[in-house]
Design a protein around this motif. Structure first.
Motif: not given
Length: 425
Positions: A91-115
């Motif tokens: 039995t398995s559960v599959t998930f949609t992997e993030l695209t490169e663009d989505e990872w880049d957008r995530l890191w951009e937002r993370v850098t705006e949150h110092p903590s």
């Protein structure tokens, strides 16, 4: 090897960062949902995406049964073997992997949150990471359309009870290591940290961060120096006369009372006075709750670090035989906890009905111990356990010790959590 097993093996081998985990043993009577912030958030997201509450209930029971084998977590997939009697299947559960663009957008937002940034680089996933991902329009937790079960059983629900059980056990893994959430989206923690460092370096090289304005602020207008020196200084007032010698007073005998516990008691009284003054001057909306002598003695004993203070208060109380239980109740729940210990009451019928429904949803009928209901108390008589419902809509765990009901753990909003705290103690 079946086609499904061959596919799972090939999938795991294709990802060097796939991680394996030992099978969970049976957890009879234990909570199925994750206990940490990330585990609970995962569970809520999985349950929100499911269309079958019956499959979820069966999945919770199956997850506790110990019939899932070792778990493999890899990018986009969580897999395990399920066992039903002599039959086993994948039995398995599959998930949609993030695209490169989505990872880049995530890191951009993370850098705006110092903590969040600091925690992430140190290996900790702050709950605020979820807010950053939402700002970036990136889905970390499961959502509609990106979670799909794949099982060798013949059930029609998606996810089936076996895949649902795997999702619940995944919340247990997230309790231990929240970074697995990144892995199912396509990056392990080290890869994600490297990506984030690259994003920081790129920002530094391209000047993405706004440079601080180093221009000094203009000085305020003042009095020219020549005018200040030309001003005649105002004479100081005369000094007051010196006080005369004070009369010497004899100090009474101490009577055997230690003086060192008094300092914290004085500090406690000062803190209470400060709370009252803060209310009188409008700095807090309500005054401190007034306490009678018994309640205040229990409060001091519960919060005072010196056991001698508690011993003296116990000796001086009107009910020394109840004092220790009252102190423990205060330690777990404060004034409300003390009230729950001492005063039964009759809650609204719908609150108790909701509690029974919650317990029934988390335990199969053959797993849920029989409960006796009296006033605000649900009692597992055969096990010497009890839940007491408070006026704050929380459930307070109690345990029978030497014929007396003793507070046993911190209160919970969810009666199933409170019961699990007792059963797992």
């Amino acid at each position: 090897m079946s086609d499904a097993d061959a596919y799972e093996t090939a999938h795991a081998e294709a990802h060097d960062n796939a991680r394996g985990f030992a099978a969970f043993p049976a957890r009879k009577g234990a909570r199925t949902r994750g206990q940490t912030w990330w585990g609970q958030a995962w569970t809520e997201a999985v349950e929100d995406t499911s269309l079958s509450t019956e499959a979820l209930k069966a999945g919770r029971s199956y997850a506790r049964s110990g019939r899932l084998g070792p778990i493999t977590v890899s990018p986009g997939r969580i897999t395990a073997h399920a066992y039903d009697g002599e039959t086993s299947f994948t039995t398995s559960v599959t998930f949609t992997e993030l695209t490169e663009d989505e990872w880049d957008r995530l890191w951009e937002r993370v850098t705006e949150h110092p903590s969040v940034l600091s925690d992430f680089l140190s290996g900790t996933l702050s709950p605020d990471l979820l807010e950053a991902s939402e700002d970036a329009r990136v889905r970390l937790l499961p959502g509609y359309g990106d979670l799909e079960g794949d099982c060798g059983c013949d059930e029609f629900e998606d996810p089936c009870s076996h895949a649902a059980a795997l999702c619940y056990q995944a919340s247990w893994l997230l309790d231990q290591d929240p970074s697995l959430l990144l892995l199912v989206r396509g990056r392990d923690l080290h890869q994600a940290q490297d990506d984030l460092k690259s994003a920081l370096l790129m920002q530094a090289l391209t000047g993405a961060d706004d440079e601080e304005d180093t221009t000094p602020a203009p000085l305020p207008d003042g009095t020219p120096a020549q005018d200040a020196y030309a001003t005649t200084p105002t004479p100081l007032p005369p000094l007051p006369p010196l006080p005369g010698p004070s009369a010497r007073r004899s100090e009474p005998a101490s009577g055997g009372i230690e003086s060192d516990p008094l300092a914290p008691l004085v500090a406690d009284a000062a803190a209470r006075a400060r709370e009252l003054l803060a209310h009188l001057h409008g700095f807090r909306p309500s005054p401190p709750v007034p306490l009678d002598a018994w309640q205040d003695a229990v409060r001091i004993a519960a919060t005072h670090p010196d056991p001698r203070a508690a011993a003296r208060l116990r000796e001086a109380s009107d009910a020394p035989e109840r004092f220790d239980r009252a102190v423990r109740a205060w330690q777990y729940g404060g004034l409300l906890g003390l009230d729950i210990l001492e005063t039964p009451w009759t809650p609204p019928h719908q609150d108790l009905a909701r509690a029974r429904t919650t317990l029934a949803a988390d335990w199969a009928e053959d797993e849920l111990p029989p409960l006796d209901l009296t006033d605000n108390r649900l009692t597992l008589t055969a096990r010497g356990l009890q839940l007491r419902y408070g006026h704050d809509a929380r459930w307070y765990p109690y345990r029978l010790e030497s014929g007396e009901w003793w507070p046993s753990a911190a209160p919970h909003q969810d009666p199933a959590d409170a019961l699990a705290a007792l059963l797992n103690d």
